[in-house]
Design a protein around this motif. Structure first.
Motif, short mmCIF file in Angstrom:
data_model
loop_
_atom_site.label_atom_id
_atom_site.label_comp_id
_atom_site.label_asym_id
_atom_site.label_seq_id
_atom_site.Cartn_x
_atom_site.Cartn_y
_atom_site.Cartn_z
N ASN A 1 37.10 40.19 34.31
CA ASN A 1 37.55 39.50 35.51
C ASN A 1 36.64 38.29 35.70
OD1 ASN A 1 37.93 38.62 38.13
ND2 ASN A 1 38.17 40.67 38.98
N CYS B 1 34.16 38.11 38.80
CA CYS B 1 32.98 38.97 39.01
C CYS B 1 32.30 39.36 37.71
CB CYS B 1 33.40 40.24 39.75
SG CYS B 1 34.57 41.19 38.77
N ASP C 1 33.26 41.73 35.69
CA ASP C 1 33.51 43.12 35.30
C ASP C 1 34.37 43.15 34.04
OD1 ASP C 1 32.08 43.76 37.50
OD2 ASP C 1 33.72 44.71 38.61
N CYS D 1 33.40 47.63 39.04
CA CYS D 1 33.59 48.29 40.33
C CYS D 1 34.41 49.58 40.18
CB CYS D 1 34.28 47.35 41.30
SG CYS D 1 36.00 47.02 40.87
N SER E 1 38.25 49.05 39.41
CA SER E 1 38.60 48.61 38.05
C SER E 1 38.41 49.73 37.03
CB SER E 1 37.80 47.37 37.63
OG SER E 1 36.44 47.68 37.41
N ARG F 1 40.97 42.68 45.43
CA ARG F 1 40.97 44.06 44.95
C ARG F 1 42.16 44.34 44.04
NH1 ARG F 1 36.26 45.38 44.57
NH2 ARG F 1 35.93 47.36 45.58
N CYS G 1 41.03 43.73 40.69
CA CYS G 1 40.24 44.86 40.19
C CYS G 1 41.18 45.93 39.61
CB CYS G 1 39.43 45.52 41.30
SG CYS G 1 38.32 44.44 42.20
N LEU H 1 42.96 44.81 36.26
CA LEU H 1 42.20 44.33 35.10
C LEU H 1 42.56 45.12 33.83
CD1 LEU H 1 40.03 42.55 33.83
CD2 LEU H 1 38.30 44.15 34.67
FE1 FES Z 1 35.02 43.05 39.62
FE2 FES Z 1 36.42 44.78 40.90
S1 FES Z 1 34.75 43.66 41.70
S2 FES Z 1 36.83 44.01 38.91
#
Ligand code: FES
Length: 142
Positions: free
Chosen positions: A34, A37, A39, A62, A65, A105, A108, A111
């Motif tokens: 993502n 962030c 992730d 998170c 995800s 969200r 998330c 993803l």
């Molecule tokens: Fe990064 Fe949820 S905060 S995918």
């Protein structure tokens, strides 16, 4: 089911992820993140005939995800590729039970679907270029 039950299910998948790890004989392995962030999710897919024979994921990020990735692997294990390739954003949101997420969200939660679609693009590129193109378009909208 109530929101509390869905929250419990998500936390359970986050703490005890299903199908987590590498798949050394995968037909497709794909990684993405993502960009907002950082992730990350890796998906490894083994195909037999026209079905998902095995799927594993690795990731960092998170709860939503990572839980969503775990739930996605359970959702598509053993399923025909035709149904996997047609999975939509709503299928995933319904599966995790969170239909009223805000835009950040939702990214998330989706993803792992995006990574899966990119993996399917890779799988179909030589086998079925039309499907690969459609999957690529789908993945960019996630
Ligand atoms: Fe990064 Fe949820 S905060 S995918």
């Amino acid at each position: 089911m109530s929101d509390d039950i869905y929250r419990e299910i998500i936390l359970d998948h986050y703490r005890n992820p299903r199908n987590k790890g590498k798949l050394l004989d995968a037909d497709v392995s794909i990684h993405d993140s993502n960009p907002l962030c950082g992730d990350e999710i890796d998906i490894h897919l083994k195909v037999h005939g026209d079905k998902v024979k095995d799927i594993k994921f690795e990731g960092r990020g998170c709860a939503i995800s990572q839980a969503s990735a775990s739930m996605l692997t359970e959702m598509i294990m053993g399923k025909p590729l035709t149904s996997v390739k047609d999975l939509t954003k709503d299928d995933i949101l319904e599966n995790i039970g969170l239909l009223n997420l805000g835009p950040a969200r939702i990214k998330c939660a989706l993803l792992s679907l995006k990574v899966l679609k990119l993996g399917m693009v890779k799988y179909y590129t030589d086998r079925d270029p039309d499907s690969a193109k459609k999957l690529e378009t789908d993945s960019t909208s996630l």
